[in-house]
Scaffold this active site. Structure first.
Site, mmCIF file in Angstrom:
data_model
loop_
_atom_site.group_PDB
_atom_site.id
_atom_site.type_symbol
_atom_site.label_atom_id
_atom_site.label_comp_id
_atom_site.label_asym_id
_atom_site.label_seq_id
_atom_site.Cartn_x
_atom_site.Cartn_y
_atom_site.Cartn_z
ATOM 1 N N LYS A 1 0.842 -1.203 0.000
ATOM 2 C CA LYS A 1 0.000 0.000 0.000
ATOM 3 C C LYS A 1 0.875 1.249 0.000
ATOM 4 C CE LYS A 1 -0.248 -0.664 4.972
ATOM 5 N NZ LYS A 1 -1.049 -1.098 6.090
ATOM 6 N N ARG B 1 -10.852 -1.076 14.464
ATOM 7 C CA ARG B 1 -10.760 -0.337 13.207
ATOM 8 C C ARG B 1 -11.715 -1.055 12.255
ATOM 9 N NH1 ARG B 1 -4.784 0.640 10.645
ATOM 10 N NH2 ARG B 1 -5.203 -1.438 9.811
ATOM 11 N N HIS C 1 -6.366 -8.026 12.585
ATOM 12 C CA HIS C 1 -5.140 -7.222 12.640
ATOM 13 C C HIS C 1 -4.745 -7.045 14.098
ATOM 14 C CE1 HIS C 1 -2.072 -4.795 10.954
ATOM 15 N NE2 HIS C 1 -2.535 -3.621 11.351
ATOM 16 N N ARG D 1 1.008 -10.665 6.430
ATOM 17 C CA ARG D 1 0.919 -9.396 5.677
ATOM 18 C C ARG D 1 2.065 -8.476 6.081
ATOM 19 N NH1 ARG D 1 -4.070 -9.905 8.255
ATOM 20 N NH2 ARG D 1 -3.377 -8.197 9.571
ATOM 21 N N TYR E 1 14.207 30.991 4.233
ATOM 22 C CA TYR E 1 13.015 31.720 4.685
ATOM 23 C C TYR E 1 13.128 32.120 6.149
ATOM 24 C CZ TYR E 1 10.490 30.255 0.461
ATOM 25 O OH TYR E 1 10.080 30.073 -0.821
ATOM 26 N N CYS F 1 12.601 23.932 2.290
ATOM 27 C CA CYS F 1 11.624 24.531 1.373
ATOM 28 C C CYS F 1 10.835 23.437 0.667
ATOM 29 C CB CYS F 1 12.332 25.379 0.327
ATOM 30 S SG CYS F 1 13.515 26.538 1.001
ATOM 31 N N MET F 2 9.866 23.855 -0.138
ATOM 32 C CA MET F 2 9.038 22.859 -0.830
ATOM 33 C C MET F 2 9.886 21.987 -1.768
ATOM 34 S SD MET F 2 5.688 23.352 -3.236
ATOM 35 C CE MET F 2 4.630 24.052 -2.019
ATOM 36 N N ASP F 3 10.807 22.608 -2.523
ATOM 37 C CA ASP F 3 11.551 21.854 -3.527
ATOM 38 C C ASP F 3 13.050 21.851 -3.300
ATOM 39 O OD1 ASP F 3 8.989 22.021 -4.863
ATOM 40 O OD2 ASP F 3 9.615 24.070 -5.345
HETATM 41 C C1 LIG Z 1 -0.361 -1.900 6.779
HETATM 42 C C2 LIG Z 1 -0.922 -3.149 7.215
HETATM 43 C C3 LIG Z 1 -0.099 -4.266 7.357
HETATM 44 C C4 LIG Z 1 1.399 -4.225 7.232
HETATM 45 O O1 LIG Z 1 1.928 -3.708 8.416
HETATM 46 P P1 LIG Z 1 3.489 -3.651 8.733
HETATM 47 O O2 LIG Z 1 3.525 -3.322 10.167
HETATM 48 O O3 LIG Z 1 4.061 -2.592 7.898
HETATM 49 O O4 LIG Z 1 4.070 -4.979 8.439
HETATM 50 C C5 LIG Z 1 -0.711 -5.458 7.674
HETATM 51 N N1 LIG Z 1 -2.055 -5.535 7.847
HETATM 52 C C6 LIG Z 1 -2.858 -4.467 7.735
HETATM 53 C C7 LIG Z 1 -4.315 -4.635 7.938
HETATM 54 C C8 LIG Z 1 -2.318 -3.236 7.433
HETATM 55 O O5 LIG Z 1 -3.122 -2.180 7.335
#
Ligand SMILES: *Cc1c(COP(=O)(O)O)cnc(C)c1O
Length: 722
Positions: free
Chosen positions: A377, A471, A499, A558, A604, A652-654
């Site tokens: 992600k 969540r 999770h 995951r 700045y 700065c931004m860039d």
């Molecule tokens: C982002 C996420 C992960 C991965 O988490 P890490 O701590 O980066 O390994 C796993 N499961 C869910 C639901 C997440 O949102």
């Protein structure tokens, strides 16, 4: 089909096939024996073009003919490439065609016929035919399963036979022959994209889909037998004077099927350049014929170089090969020159070796049945999701998770394979993306499941279960609600997960909570089983879960942050029992180096004032690229030529200013390292996170769109064998 495999047999035969096509157009044996020449050019050489077509079908079409893939980018690419090539070839051969009087009595209709079917020069029919064949097949495969597609293609071929080698059979049959007369107003031969190409394309796709070939002995025997039959068929039709044209035979079909398998099982490796060379020989050999004839005439060698058919053939082959190799080398050279230059301003380098190392380490921590399902992600935590997923696909990883449906769709569009789970909420307006790109959606809770069900078509899902994070996920104690979800007809439940939210330590309070989460989840699975729902894939752990709670494993892990070579904080990363290697570096060019005299301010708000004469460097990177603005005024630093250079003034931004007073060698155009290693010193994303008061995940995932990402591949000897 394995796209990384070296299909050397196919490549080698394509070279041979190209020389066979040259034979068709030069009749090498005609000076010696008309029969032998017929055998070579009208029987054996007829294997050439179907082989090219089968190769196209093999690599391009299986997804469409078998999996009814809805993403047509590869097809459009193929069409575009071939049409461009066709356009270029038309221009190339235009002068020759005009000289030879090919276009003398051209009216609007015959022009159309020539462009669409016959080709503007004698061998060019192949390009529109392959395009038309591919389009026809992909189009009908949207409506029919493969067997029906194959029947259509075969029926087309049989019809084509009657207009080709078997023309004598129908030439005197009233209705049919007038039907063919009409057909021949539309095109000059049935050997074209509609009647000839589809069957070979479909056969190629079928072999790829089947994924295995006959034993080579069987293929060889089958090929030999069908070649004998093909020869008999060819000579019989010739003596019967049935042939209107001589491209299509009945026994060509089995012959090709065995020949192709024979070449697939040939364990030869071919260099990369072999593939384009065969195509260029095909396209350029008529030019070689013209050149050889012209040159022979000019130097008075016509008797030797043209009238002796065999020497003529060999000379044409030689000149065609030289031309083909020259063109291949030219395009290779141009491509290498056209390479984009990502290191112009500020960029990200991904260490392939480090990624592979981390995959190895994490895999070694998982029990045998559990696979990695990397979290990619937020652009793979800023690394570049497409690049990372491609690397991971290469390592055999076949499951990913993303946050949004659009992220998943973007990966699919770039050809990423495997299961993709959307972890977050998807608006019902976007449910079509889930189907179009074969994404699995997280079931947020019962009411969301109803929305998915109402979509009316099957959607792949993983059921989210809330075991204490509060969540996403249906609460684990609502067994009845979860059963209702499992019962929904339109939900294709492929997984169920929860999770963990306190798994970053094994301190007593956290441990107790995490174990309770695990317990609640497994208890729910048992309850579901008691209600008759077979258990789909399960997963609980993210990075910290894998490291701290190996006992809570499932079918997937995951893993996000650990895959990228660190944990969320510097302390956790240092305490991690397994050595992970950071994958990403961030680098920027020094845009200017200048003196700052004692008492002058920089940046700045006049925040930084020089306490003595100093040298400062301007980096071409700023907070829009993801450098946290609270690294301003010395909170952060970068590496320049192996020295630590503190950030001065406000980011700065860039752009960002750094103090390089102590760096003797610094000059404009040098590279500053913001994350990564330089001269034995290292700055990690965890260091920056600490300076900015956050975690490495945030630093990485906010790295900007403007940074170009590139994978740095190690020299071969250090790359781990897979
Ligand atoms: C982002 C996420 C992960 C991965 O988490 P890490 O701590 O980066 O390994 C796993 N499961 C869910 C639901 C997440 O949102």
């Amino acid at each position: 089909m394995d796209t990384n495999k070296n299909y050397g047999g196919l490549d080698c035969f394509k070279i041979l096939a190209a020389f066979l096509v040259v034979a068709i157009h030069t009749s090498p044996l005609s000076s010696y024996s008309p029969e032998a020449d017929f055998f070579l050019t009208r029987v054996v050489a007829r294997l050439a073009v179907p082989f090219f077509l089968m190769t196209t079908g093999f690599f391009l079409l299986p997804d469409y003919l078998f999996d009814h893939k809805k993403e047509y980018l590869p097809v459009w690419r193929f069409v575009k490439k071939n049409l461009l090539l066709y356009g270029a070839a038309i221009l190339l051969y235009l002068p020759v065609g005009i000289y030879a009087g090919h276009y003398n009595d051209l009216d609007g209709w015959s022009f159309f016929r020539m462009i669409l079917f016959d080709g503007t020069f004698y061998h060019l029919w192949y390009l529109p035919a392959s395009v038309l064949g591919v389009l026809l097949l992909t189009w009908i495969s949207r409506r029919m399963p493969f067997p029906a597609v194959m029947i259509c293609a075969a029926a087309g071929y049989v019809l084509g036979l009657l207009g080709d080698s078997y023309f004598g059979l129908i030439a005197d049959v009233p209705v049919i022959s007038s039907f063919f007369d009409d057909l021949f107003c539309v095109f000059s031969y049935t050997r074209n994209g509609a009647f000839y190409a589809p069957v070979f394309l479909a056969m190629g796709a079928w072999l790829a889909h089947r994924g295995k070939v006959c034993k080579w002995g069987v293929s060889l025997a089958g090929f030999t037998l069908s070649l004998l039959l093909l020869t008999g068929e060819g000579f019989l039709l010739r003596y019967a004077a049935w042939q209107r044209h001589d491209s299509m035979y009945l026994f060509l079909l089995p012959c090709m099927l065995f020949l192709y398998q024979l070449m697939l099982s040939w364990p030869v490796r071919a260099a990369k350049w072999v593939r384009p060379v065969s195509a260029w020989i095909y396209l350029l050999h008529p030019l070689a014929i013209v050149l050889v004839r012209g040159a022979a005439k000019a130097v008075g060698l016509t008797t030797l170089l043209v009238e002796n058919s065999l020497i003529h053939y060999l000379t044409v082959c030689l000149i065609s090969s030289v031309l083909a190799i020259a063109v291949t080398v030219f395009f290779h050279w141009r491509r290498s020159r056209k390479k984009t230059f990502p290191q112009d301003r500020a960029w990200i380098e991904l260490d392939q070796d480090a990624l592979r190392h981390n995959v190895d380490v994490l895999r070694s921590l998982l029990p045998a049945r559990c696979e990695l399902m990397p979290a990619v992600k937020a652009n793979a935590y800023g690394h570049g999701a497409v690049l990372i997923c491609r690397e991971l696909n290469d390592l055999g990883i076949r499951a990913f998770c993303v946050a949004t449906a659009k992220e998943g769709a973007a990966l699919r569009r770039k050809g990423i394979k495997g299961d993709i789970l959307v972890l977050g909420y998807t608006h019902p307006e976007l449910f079509f993306l889930l189907r179009r790109y074969r994404l699995a959606q997280t079931v947020v809770d019962l009411s969301y499941a109803r929305l998915l069900q109402q979509y009316g078509r099957k959607i792949r899902v993983h059921v989210g279960v809330d075991t204490g994070m509060h969540r996403l996920g249906e609460r684990c104690e609502n067994v009845a609600a979860l059963c209702t979800i499992f019962r929904m007809k339109n939900l294709k439940v492929q997984g169920i997960f929860t999770h963990l939210c306190a798994d970053d330590t094994r301190d007593p309070v956290q441990k107790q909570f995490t174990e309770a989460q695990g317990f609640a989840f497994y208890e729910l699975l048992t309850a579901l089983q008691e209600n008759g729902f077979s258990c789909p894939k399960i997963h609980l752990q993210a990075s910290y879960g894998v490291l701290n709670y190996p006992e809570l494993s499932g079918d997937y892990a995951r893993v996000g942050i650990a895959l990228y070579g660190m944990l969320s904080t510097k302390k956790d990363t240092e305490n991690c029992p397994k050595s992970l290697r950071p994958v990403l570096s961030v680098k920027a060019r020094i845009a200017a180096v200048k003196k700052l005299y004692c008492g002058e301010a920089a940046g700045y708000g006049l925040d930084f004032v020089a306490d003595q004469d100093r040298v400062i460097a301007v980096l071409a990177i700023g907070y829009a690229d993801g450098v946290p603005r609270n690294l301003s005024n010395g909170a952060g630093c970068v590496l320049v030529d192996g020295f630590v250079a503190p950030i001065i003034g406000r980011v700065c931004m860039d752009q960002t200013l750094v103090d390089v007073t102590g760096v003797p060698t610094v000059k404009t155009g040098d590279i500053a390292v913001l994350i990564g290693t330089c001269g034995g010193k290292t700055i990690t994303a965890c260091d920056i996170a600490e300076q900015a008061g956050t975690i490495s995940n945030e630093i990485l995932s906010r790295l900007g769109e403007r940074l170009e990402r590139q994978v740095i591949r190690r020299p071969l000897q250090t790359v781990r064998k897979i």
